[in-house]
Design a protein around this motif. Structure first.
Motif, PDB file in Angstrom:
ATOM      1  N   GLN A 149      16.745 -13.019  -3.530  1.00 35.42           N
ATOM      2  CA  GLN A 149      15.810 -13.257  -2.282  1.00 35.42           C
ATOM      3  C   GLN A 149      16.061 -12.076  -1.349  1.00 35.42           C
ATOM      4  O   GLN A 149      15.157 -12.063  -0.450  1.00 35.42           O
ATOM      5  N   LEU A 150      17.067 -11.633  -1.149  1.00 36.31           N
ATOM      6  CA  LEU A 150      17.680 -10.640   0.173  1.00 36.31           C
ATOM      7  C   LEU A 150      16.470  -9.511  -0.301  1.00 36.31           C
ATOM      8  O   LEU A 150      15.292  -9.732   0.910  1.00 36.31           O
ATOM      9  N   LYS A 151      15.916  -8.747  -0.956  1.00 35.47           N
ATOM     10  CA  LYS A 151      15.440  -8.403  -0.953  1.00 35.47           C
ATOM     11  C   LYS A 151      13.870  -8.122  -1.034  1.00 35.47           C
ATOM     12  O   LYS A 151      13.045  -7.523  -0.811  1.00 35.47           O
ATOM     13  N   GLU A 152      14.039  -9.884  -1.773  1.00 39.11           N
ATOM     14  CA  GLU A 152      11.754  -9.911  -1.369  1.00 39.11           C
ATOM     15  C   GLU A 152      11.529 -10.448  -0.194  1.00 39.11           C
ATOM     16  O   GLU A 152      10.568  -9.885   0.390  1.00 39.11           O
ATOM     17  N   LEU A 153      12.379 -10.905   0.414  1.00 34.41           N
ATOM     18  CA  LEU A 153      12.337 -10.705   2.041  1.00 34.41           C
ATOM     19  C   LEU A 153      11.963  -9.553   2.791  1.00 34.41           C
ATOM     20  O   LEU A 153      11.417  -8.866   3.518  1.00 34.41           O
ATOM     21  N   GLU A 154      12.933  -7.837   2.411  1.00 38.77           N
ATOM     22  CA  GLU A 154      12.707  -7.136   3.159  1.00 38.77           C
ATOM     23  C   GLU A 154      11.344  -6.955   2.393  1.00 38.77           C
ATOM     24  O   GLU A 154      10.492  -6.109   3.603  1.00 38.77           O
ATOM     25  N   GLU A 155      10.881  -7.168   1.375  1.00 43.05           N
ATOM     26  CA  GLU A 155       9.796  -6.286   0.812  1.00 43.05           C
ATOM     27  C   GLU A 155       8.840  -7.104   1.432  1.00 43.05           C
ATOM     28  O   GLU A 155       7.280  -6.800   1.953  1.00 43.05           O
ATOM     29  N   GLU A 156       8.763  -8.441   1.595  1.00 49.79           N
ATOM     30  CA  GLU A 156       7.987  -8.896   2.147  1.00 49.79           C
ATOM     31  C   GLU A 156       7.624  -8.998   3.330  1.00 49.79           C
ATOM     32  O   GLU A 156       6.017  -8.701   4.139  1.00 49.79           O
ATOM     33  N   LEU A 157       8.895  -8.787   4.714  1.00 49.91           N
ATOM     34  CA  LEU A 157       8.873  -8.194   5.837  1.00 49.91           C
ATOM     35  C   LEU A 157       7.882  -6.649   5.905  1.00 49.91           C
ATOM     36  O   LEU A 157       7.589  -5.765   6.914  1.00 49.91           O
ATOM     37  N   GLY A 158       8.052  -5.946   4.903  1.00 50.90           N
ATOM     38  CA  GLY A 158       8.179  -4.373   4.802  1.00 50.90           C
ATOM     39  C   GLY A 158       8.662  -4.323   5.852  1.00 50.90           C
ATOM     40  O   GLY A 158       9.057  -2.405   6.462  1.00 50.90           O
ATOM     41  N   VAL A 159      10.220  -4.012   6.295  1.00 51.75           N
ATOM     42  CA  VAL A 159      11.254  -3.646   6.617  1.00 51.75           C
ATOM     43  C   VAL A 159      12.674  -3.843   6.140  1.00 51.75           C
ATOM     44  O   VAL A 159      12.667  -4.370   5.026  1.00 51.75           O
ATOM     45  N   THR A 160      13.517  -2.400   6.159  1.00 49.05           N
ATOM     46  CA  THR A 160      15.407  -3.265   5.955  1.00 49.05           C
ATOM     47  C   THR A 160      16.371  -3.872   6.774  1.00 49.05           C
ATOM     48  O   THR A 160      15.699  -2.978   8.106  1.00 49.05           O
ATOM     49  N   LEU A 161      16.596  -4.644   6.301  1.00 52.25           N
ATOM     50  CA  LEU A 161      17.612  -5.214   6.801  1.00 52.25           C
ATOM     51  C   LEU A 161      18.895  -5.431   7.131  1.00 52.25           C
ATOM     52  O   LEU A 161      20.001  -5.695   7.765  1.00 52.25           O
ATOM     53  N   PHE A 162      19.042  -5.253   5.404  1.00 53.50           N
ATOM     54  CA  PHE A 162      20.999  -4.841   5.942  1.00 53.50           C
ATOM     55  C   PHE A 162      21.186  -2.984   5.116  1.00 53.50           C
ATOM     56  O   PHE A 162      20.798  -2.018   4.558  1.00 53.50           O
TER      57      PHE A 162
END
Length: 294
Positions: free
Chosen positions: A35-48
């Protein structure tokens, strides 16, 4: 972006490990990681930044965490205000600076809850800049602010109330012998001022030619912590009367002469989508203001 995933993200940010967050959320680690990986891909940024023992937020992650808290808080507030039956209920959110004018808001709350006991309140303390920003983002219904502030973008009602400005000093300070403070008295003395954006303009007007000699050693948001510096005789604090109780302390409030006063306004967003509870609150304030001075 789903609210559910935002909650997952905030849980990971708080717990600092995928394993702990998955346990709190009752999810498997692979599911949460996906889920977190998909969120990063959706936003186009690295969050962690993923370390061996814990994870930390990137700059983009910190930004999203702050906004996600606001978004989820707004959803919770909206849900609370919609979940009402025949009676008027829900939560009213009010931000306020440090002013004795809040006693008026307290009396309005008292009257409103006598009529509608199901209504609840959430209070936020902050200066005018902070309060107005939260109103703009929909996180507060109303703000009680000390003038002058820039209010063209908002609806507001100026109350028939005024705050009196002066300085808070240690009783051992040389200025403590005075009953009033003139503009020339505070030049070169170490002082702290509020970081509300319009205070400097108001102070400059009052000080006149003495403004350039002002020795500002710091700024404060809320007065209590600043008053502790006055207790240690580190600085005098430019502030409003009545916020700090000086009885039986080593502090003294001294008003300015000529007087420097500030009006007080209740502010809300233009074209608001108010809950029924917030509408009742505003209606009561407007009715009281028409009937009597405060």
């Amino acid at each position: 972006m789903e609210l559910r995933v935002l909650n997952y993200f905030l849980t990971v940010a708080r717990e600092k490990t995928i394993s702990k967050a998955a346990e709190v959320l009752h999810l498997s680690q692979p599911t949460l990681s996906k889920q977190l990986k998909e969120l990063e891909e959706e936003l186009g940024v690295t969050l962690f930044i993923r370390g061996n023992r814990s994870i930390t937020l990137t700059e983009d992650g910190v930004y999203l965490a702050n906004r996600a808290k606001e978004i989820l808080s707004l959803v919770e507030l909206t849900t609370s205000n919609l979940l009402q039956n025949e009676t008027i209920s829900g939560k009213i959110t009010i931000g306020a600076g440090e002013t004795r004018g809040f006693e008026f808001i307290g009396s309005v709350i008292h009257q409103l809850r006598e009529i509608h006991p199901e209504i609840t309140f959430q209070l936020h303390s902050g200066n005018a800049d902070d309060v107005l920003e939260k109103i703009e983002h929909g996180l507060l219904d109303f703000g009680l602010v000390i003038n002058p502030v820039e209010m063209q973008a908002y609806e507001y009602l100026q109350l028939s109330l005024e705050d009196r400005w002066g300085i808070l000093v240690n009783t051992a300070h040389p200025l403590a012998q005075k009953e009033v403070i003139a503009p020339g008295d505070i030049q070169e003395n170490p002082i702290m001022v509020s970081n509300q954006s319009f205070v400097d303009n108001q102070l400059a007007s009052w000080l006149g030619e003495h403004f350039e000699q002002l020795n500002v050693i710091g700024r404060y948001n809320l007065l209590y912590n600043a008053s502790l510096l006055a207790k240690e005789n580190i600085a005098s604090i430019l502030c409003i009367d009545g916020i700090i109780n000086t009885d039986n302390t080593n502090l003294k409030f001294i008003p300015f002469s000529p007087p420097l006063t500030a009006g007080i306004s209740i502010v809300w967003k233009k074209n608001p989508t108010f809950s029924s509870a917030a509408k009742e609150f505003l209606r009561l304030i407007e009715n009281i203001s028409r009937r009597q001075p405060f």
